[in-house]
Design an enzyme around this catalytic site. Structure first.
Site, PDB file in Angstrom:
ATOM      1  N   LYS A  80       0.855  -1.193   0.000  1.00 54.22           N
ATOM      2  CA  LYS A  80       0.000   0.000   0.000  1.00 54.22           C
ATOM      3  C   LYS A  80       0.893   1.246   0.000  1.00 54.22           C
ATOM      4  CE  LYS A  80      -4.426   0.919   2.237  1.00 54.22           C
ATOM      5  NZ  LYS A  80      -5.166   0.735   3.495  1.00 54.22           N
TER       6      LYS A  80
HETATM    7  O1  G3P Z   1      -8.153   1.500   4.734  1.00 52.53           O
HETATM    8  C1  G3P Z   1      -8.336   2.633   5.527  1.00 52.53           C
HETATM    9  C2  G3P Z   1      -9.535   3.439   5.180  1.00 52.53           C
HETATM   10  O2  G3P Z   1     -10.613   2.601   5.008  1.00 52.53           O
HETATM   11  C3  G3P Z   1      -9.712   4.569   6.152  1.00 52.53           C
HETATM   12  O3  G3P Z   1     -10.921   4.611   6.800  1.00 52.53           O
HETATM   13  O4  G3P Z   1     -12.481   5.302   8.569  1.00 52.53           O
HETATM   14  O5  G3P Z   1     -10.044   5.906   8.754  1.00 52.53           O
HETATM   15  O6  G3P Z   1     -11.506   7.013   7.070  1.00 52.53           O
HETATM   16  P1  G3P Z   1     -11.249   5.781   7.848  1.00 52.53           P
END
Ligand code: G3P
Length: 221
Positions: A83
């Site tokens: 990633k």
């Molecule tokens: O893979 C990470 C992404 O899904 C981030 O999610 O909830 O931190 O915006 P969030």
């Protein structure tokens, strides 16, 4: 549409893996920071228990160090997807890794232009963060729709991985738009499984069966 779990929690991954609905895992430094123990060991464990693709994120921001980290992460297992953040150095790393046959997931995508460039550099997946766009008053799902349209127009093979999913409606809308993958925190998967009418219906079936048991003492399958 493939479903990935967005977590670094090994117990959760083991639990949901048994349902046969999880195709892969995405992690990031924030998700790893929520778990106890050494994050390197956690990443290696996840790669070992998950047969499908597992995204593991670099933390360097310059090209040389990012490439070095990527090559180390890729050695954790054949199912590793490295990633990489959507930056200029990140694109260069994606290009280099693609030439070596290493899969990549370009993260922190907030515009269709970023997705297009990541795909051109050779990304296996691009990850638009739709919940974070919603958080600032934009419409995250519009970005999904734009990327679907652009990738379809040019027959781009990069997969659209919808990330930062906040509720089950995000999943339905992304699926209707033709997203390749959604990555879900485990609580969203729980919400997708449950429905109050399912619970209500099951309660009635069970109480009706109890009545039958009263009338038929030897009742057994
Ligand atoms: O893979 C990470 C992404 O899904 C981030 O999610 O909830 O931190 O915006 P969030």
């Amino acid at each position: 549409m493939k479903i990935f779990l967005d977590t670094a929690n090994v117990a959760s991954i083991e639990k949901y893996n048994e349902l046969g609905v999880v195709d892969g895992i995405t992690t990031n430094p924030t998700l790893l920071s929520k778990e106890k123990g050494n994050p390197i060991k956690t990443m290696k464990k996840i790669v070992e228990i998950m047969k499908g693709p597992v995204s593991l994120e670099v933390v360097a921001i310059d090209y040389d160090k990012m490439l070095e980290e990527s090559l180390k992460l890729a050695k954790y297992g054949e199912n590793v997807v490295v990633k990489i953040p959507m930056t200029m150095a990140g694109l260069k790393v994606v290009h280099s890794l693609t030439k070596k046959g290493i899969k990549t997931n370009v993260t922190l995508i907030f515009s269709a232009n970023q997705a297009l460039l990541a795909a051109k550099a050779g990304a296996t997946y691009v990850s638009p963060f739709i919940g974070r766009l919603d958080d600032i008053g934009a419409e995250g799902l519009n970005l999904v729709s734009e990327i679907v349209q652009i990738f379809a127009s040019y027959d781009i093979s990069t997969q659209l991985l919808v990330a930062s999913v906040r509720h089950p409606l995000h999943v339905i809308e992304a699926a209707k738009m033709g997203a390749d993958v959604v990555t879900l925190p485990p609580d969203i998967l729980d919400k997708m499984i449950r429905h109050p009418l399912t619970d209500k219906g099951l309660d009635s079936f069970l109480s009706d069966w109890k009545k039958l048991e009263k009338d038929n003492p030897d009742l057994a399958f």
